[in-house]
Design a protein around this motif. Sequence first.
Motif, PDB file in Angstrom:
ATOM      1  N   TRP A  26       0.822  -1.202   0.000  1.00  0.00           N
ATOM      2  CA  TRP A  26       0.000   0.000   0.000  1.00  0.00           C
ATOM      3  C   TRP A  26       0.862   1.260   0.000  1.00  0.00           C
ATOM      4  O   TRP A  26       1.994   1.258   0.467  1.00  0.00           O
ATOM      5  N   GLU A  27       0.288   2.335  -0.498  1.00  0.00           N
ATOM      6  CA  GLU A  27       0.922   3.640  -0.427  1.00  0.00           C
ATOM      7  C   GLU A  27      -0.150   4.673  -0.130  1.00  0.00           C
ATOM      8  O   GLU A  27      -1.289   4.553  -0.590  1.00  0.00           O
ATOM      9  N   GLY A  28       0.207   5.673   0.677  1.00  0.00           N
ATOM     10  CA  GLY A  28      -0.751   6.710   1.047  1.00  0.00           C
ATOM     11  C   GLY A  28      -0.387   8.054   0.454  1.00  0.00           C
ATOM     12  O   GLY A  28       0.798   8.369   0.275  1.00  0.00           O
ATOM     13  N   TYR A  29      -1.408   8.863   0.186  1.00  0.00           N
ATOM     14  CA  TYR A  29      -1.211  10.188  -0.406  1.00  0.00           C
ATOM     15  C   TYR A  29      -2.128  11.160   0.338  1.00  0.00           C
ATOM     16  O   TYR A  29      -3.238  11.452  -0.113  1.00  0.00           O
ATOM     17  N   PHE A  30      -1.653  11.645   1.480  1.00  0.00           N
ATOM     18  CA  PHE A  30      -2.491  12.464   2.336  1.00  0.00           C
ATOM     19  C   PHE A  30      -2.093  13.936   2.245  1.00  0.00           C
ATOM     20  O   PHE A  30      -0.965  14.280   1.882  1.00  0.00           O
ATOM     21  N   SER A  31      -3.031  14.788   2.579  1.00  0.00           N
ATOM     22  CA  SER A  31      -2.794  16.230   2.540  1.00  0.00           C
ATOM     23  C   SER A  31      -2.294  16.710   3.889  1.00  0.00           C
ATOM     24  O   SER A  31      -2.819  16.322   4.941  1.00  0.00           O
ATOM     25  N   PRO A 328      -1.388  16.058  -1.882  1.00  0.00           N
ATOM     26  CA  PRO A 328      -2.451  16.787  -2.583  1.00  0.00           C
ATOM     27  C   PRO A 328      -2.990  17.925  -1.736  1.00  0.00           C
ATOM     28  O   PRO A 328      -2.723  18.018  -0.532  1.00  0.00           O
ATOM     29  N   THR A 329      -3.774  18.787  -2.370  1.00  0.00           N
ATOM     30  CA  THR A 329      -4.336  19.947  -1.676  1.00  0.00           C
ATOM     31  C   THR A 329      -5.258  19.537  -0.547  1.00  0.00           C
ATOM     32  O   THR A 329      -5.267  20.150   0.519  1.00  0.00           O
ATOM     33  N   SER A 330      -6.030  18.489  -0.787  1.00  0.00           N
ATOM     34  CA  SER A 330      -7.066  18.105   0.171  1.00  0.00           C
ATOM     35  C   SER A 330      -7.196  16.588   0.186  1.00  0.00           C
ATOM     36  O   SER A 330      -6.785  15.896  -0.748  1.00  0.00           O
ATOM     37  N   SER A 341       1.101   7.891 -17.045  1.00  0.00           N
ATOM     38  CA  SER A 341       1.943   7.839 -15.837  1.00  0.00           C
ATOM     39  C   SER A 341       1.638   8.975 -14.874  1.00  0.00           C
ATOM     40  O   SER A 341       2.526   9.446 -14.142  1.00  0.00           O
ATOM     41  N   GLU A 342       0.401   9.455 -14.869  1.00  0.00           N
ATOM     42  CA  GLU A 342      -0.029  10.516 -13.971  1.00  0.00           C
ATOM     43  C   GLU A 342      -1.318  10.101 -13.267  1.00  0.00           C
ATOM     44  O   GLU A 342      -2.045   9.226 -13.731  1.00  0.00           O
ATOM     45  N   LEU A 343      -1.574  10.771 -12.171  1.00  0.00           N
ATOM     46  CA  LEU A 343      -2.852  10.635 -11.476  1.00  0.00           C
ATOM     47  C   LEU A 343      -3.416  12.024 -11.245  1.00  0.00           C
ATOM     48  O   LEU A 343      -2.751  12.888 -10.674  1.00  0.00           O
ATOM     49  N   TRP A 344      -4.657  12.239 -11.724  1.00  0.00           N
ATOM     50  CA  TRP A 344      -5.329  13.530 -11.580  1.00  0.00           C
ATOM     51  C   TRP A 344      -6.419  13.418 -10.525  1.00  0.00           C
ATOM     52  O   TRP A 344      -7.145  12.421 -10.469  1.00  0.00           O
ATOM     53  N   SER A 370       6.035  10.570  -8.521  1.00  0.00           N
ATOM     54  CA  SER A 370       6.013  10.607  -7.052  1.00  0.00           C
ATOM     55  C   SER A 370       6.028  12.017  -6.485  1.00  0.00           C
ATOM     56  O   SER A 370       6.310  12.210  -5.298  1.00  0.00           O
ATOM     57  N   GLU A 371       5.734  13.017  -7.295  1.00  0.00           N
ATOM     58  CA  GLU A 371       5.663  14.391  -6.821  1.00  0.00           C
ATOM     59  C   GLU A 371       4.306  14.997  -7.169  1.00  0.00           C
ATOM     60  O   GLU A 371       3.740  14.710  -8.222  1.00  0.00           O
ATOM     61  N   TRP A 372       3.831  15.857  -6.269  1.00  0.00           N
ATOM     62  CA  TRP A 372       2.520  16.465  -6.450  1.00  0.00           C
ATOM     63  C   TRP A 372       2.633  17.876  -7.004  1.00  0.00           C
ATOM     64  O   TRP A 372       3.492  18.654  -6.585  1.00  0.00           O
ATOM     65  N   LYS A 373       1.752  18.177  -7.958  1.00  0.00           N
ATOM     66  CA  LYS A 373       1.580  19.542  -8.454  1.00  0.00           C
ATOM     67  C   LYS A 373       0.143  19.932  -8.150  1.00  0.00           C
ATOM     68  O   LYS A 373      -0.799  19.300  -8.632  1.00  0.00           O
ATOM     69  N   ASN A 374      -0.016  20.960  -7.324  1.00  0.00           N
ATOM     70  CA  ASN A 374      -1.342  21.427  -6.938  1.00  0.00           C
ATOM     71  C   ASN A 374      -1.633  22.750  -7.642  1.00  0.00           C
ATOM     72  O   ASN A 374      -0.892  23.725  -7.490  1.00  0.00           O
ATOM     73  N   ILE A 375      -2.699  22.751  -8.436  1.00  0.00           N
ATOM     74  CA  ILE A 375      -3.057  23.925  -9.226  1.00  0.00           C
ATOM     75  C   ILE A 375      -4.263  24.592  -8.567  1.00  0.00           C
ATOM     76  O   ILE A 375      -5.340  23.987  -8.478  1.00  0.00           O
TER      77      ILE A 375
END
Length: 788
Positions: A26-31, A328-330, A341-344, A370-375
């Motif tokens: 598992w991997e987590g992606y929390f704000s 991520p932002t939220s 190869s991206e996740l939106w 593995s890096e986040w871009k928040n627009i």
Amino acid sequence: MFKRIAFILLALISFEGVSQDFSSLWEGYFSYFGIKDVSRGNDKIFAASENAIFTYDVFSNEINKITTIEGLSGETISTISYSEYFGLLVVGYETGLIEVVFDDGEILSVVDILEKESISPVLKKINHFNESEGLLYISTDYGISVYDLGQLQFGDTYFVGDGGSQISISQTAVFNGFMYVATSSNGLRKADVTNPNLIDFQQWTTIVSGSFIAIQKVGSKLYAVAQNKVLSEVVSDNLSPLFTYATLPEDVRSINLNLVVTLKEDVFVYDENFNQIQTASTNEEFDTDFTSATISNDNIYIGTTTSGVLKTTPENSQIYDVILPDGPTSNAAFKIQTGNSELWLTYGEYTVSFNPGPLNSRGISILRDSEWKNIPYDSLLTAKNLVDIAINPFNPSQVFISSFQFGILEMNNNEATVLYGQDNSGLESLVLPNNPNFVSIRQTASKFDRTGLMWTLTSKADRALKSYDPATNQWEGYSFSELIPNARTGEQGFADLEVGNGGMKWLASYKNGVIGYNTETEQISNVFSEEQNMPSAQVRAIALDSRNQLWIGTNKGLRVLFNTSNFINDPDPSVNEIVILEDGIPTELLSNQFITDIKVDGSDNKWVGTLDSGIFYFSADGQETIYQFTTDNSPLPSNAISDISIDSESGRVYIATDRGLVSFSSGGTKPQETLEEAYVYPNPVRPEYDILGFDDLNNINNGVKVSGLTENVNVKITDIAGNLVAEAQSRVNQRSSRQNYNFAIDGGTGIWNGKNLRGNVVASGVYLFLISDLDSFETKVLKLLIVR
């Protein structure tokens, strides 16, 4: 060392169990933008966001995350406190749950308050921790509970209200042999801390009436903050007012011999005698709200609502360093989509009945390498309520994002370029008879077909289905008036879209069940009623599998439409439930479950998300439940699944919940067109890998993998002498089978556990993978070296 061992032994005896580490699959992606609380100790700063924590080393600047992957519950955190003496972080939750995080990463769940039946769930929120003489005094909305940090067990609970009633406690402080208590509406109270009978409410004395948010000991002084924003020193059990703040403090705490007071826009640091020695404020660059603050080595570390943790120094209190883990932002992702190869991620939303209000402007997030871009919203051409995502497969840098109010936003190379509305496209607003100037273009699902056309759905518009060709900028619309005469009142909205064969488009609707529309013949039909075996007309998700069967998720269960080819011409279309055997009894699969999403992976297996039961992973026919993941047995932060997206190349499954995003490595990859890029890994297999001999082929961290397979292959494994060791065939030997195969193929990946036909782990040597495509007759031979 002895103390640490004692902790673990006591924990295993006293608690329900040790939290598991799921980091292998598992991997987590929390704000971490919004910080609820901060703490300090042993040269580290601890910061808690909504349901995850990060640590910051004040000397090395190293950041580490603690999330559900490491064993946190995923519930909403209310406060944290670090004990330097015991080397542990205590985490309090709004539910009353407490978790103890040791320095080595061990996490213990303490459920005594959470499961206390005599206390209402609405009163169990953990408000504050106060450590004194090895005891942790826990302030809650019902009273005070005592937790022994040395023994890792609860002691007494004090109900200090009149007549022993349960009252809300903001903070506690031990001062001159007494425990002082700040209550939300019952004044300041105190009792002799050595009194063995503090469970008797009569031992507690009210010294000052009123409402208080804080009580803190600073050296030889005691300070209190009242609801009227006045900070006072408590002298001989009387208040001596010192200062009135412009706004009510968000946080008040004592750090060594300093008092730290945090307001939304300011932080004040005082010495023991209430002399101000440091201050920090928001500014134009960081226009945020402060939530909490602490100090370490004279630097102030401030938790904020939108900027993570801000660090400032005494030399320049208006220059901030941002301490913010990537994320991520939220946590409130509404829709997610993988591709290129991206996740939106989008954060827009609509209600269950497709009401767009209130509109939000949270922007979007993109995960790449593995890096986040928040627009942010202000870079998105004023498009609010962004929901669904469609990545152009013929031009992956071009992405279309539906707005459930303003149309469709086109992005190129991560830059917003066009917002399509009724004036510059074929999109249409809903029409209000008495308000012709009203504009609301409610776009939901969008999807590309194999020719490069994008298909998109508009709620409450007559031509609800539209196509757009990015190459020619041509729009086409298709009317549903034959089925839905009044677009405004006859249908609330469309939740999902599938592009089928022969011109068929499939729609999940709120009032009209599953709608099938043939764009070549302009014929329309639907299934929605009990007579058609639909459990509900409210369809939330649909998915076509490789056999052209349509899987249907409703708010009351699961159905499958097997006859998709003749659906339009079928005078009496119907759907079927999936019947499985549970203890020999025929049972409907997912009966009465509110299904939020369905996705089909490269193995044709089904991932099904639910509103409150987590996520299910079924075999292709639904007869085998490979996994059911919930908050109890996995790192899911919530059982409410918002959306699912599968990376067909890696087999990684991304799962969005209402409390955050995680992913799971399932191994079910998409088959390739040829065997040209097929390969075996790891190669060589070395003794230190320890991956051979396992029986669970669903755990892709074990066994030898052969990747890049085509849709229908046979793979034989032989030793160098040509002796058959193992064999598997697509659609026959599958990981989910009850046969417990040693070698199985799912989609484009095969997994071998290293055992031969007799069930023994093979010896060291060279092994050959003889791959044959059963349709094209293409062949390929791969070599594998095993060293044991």
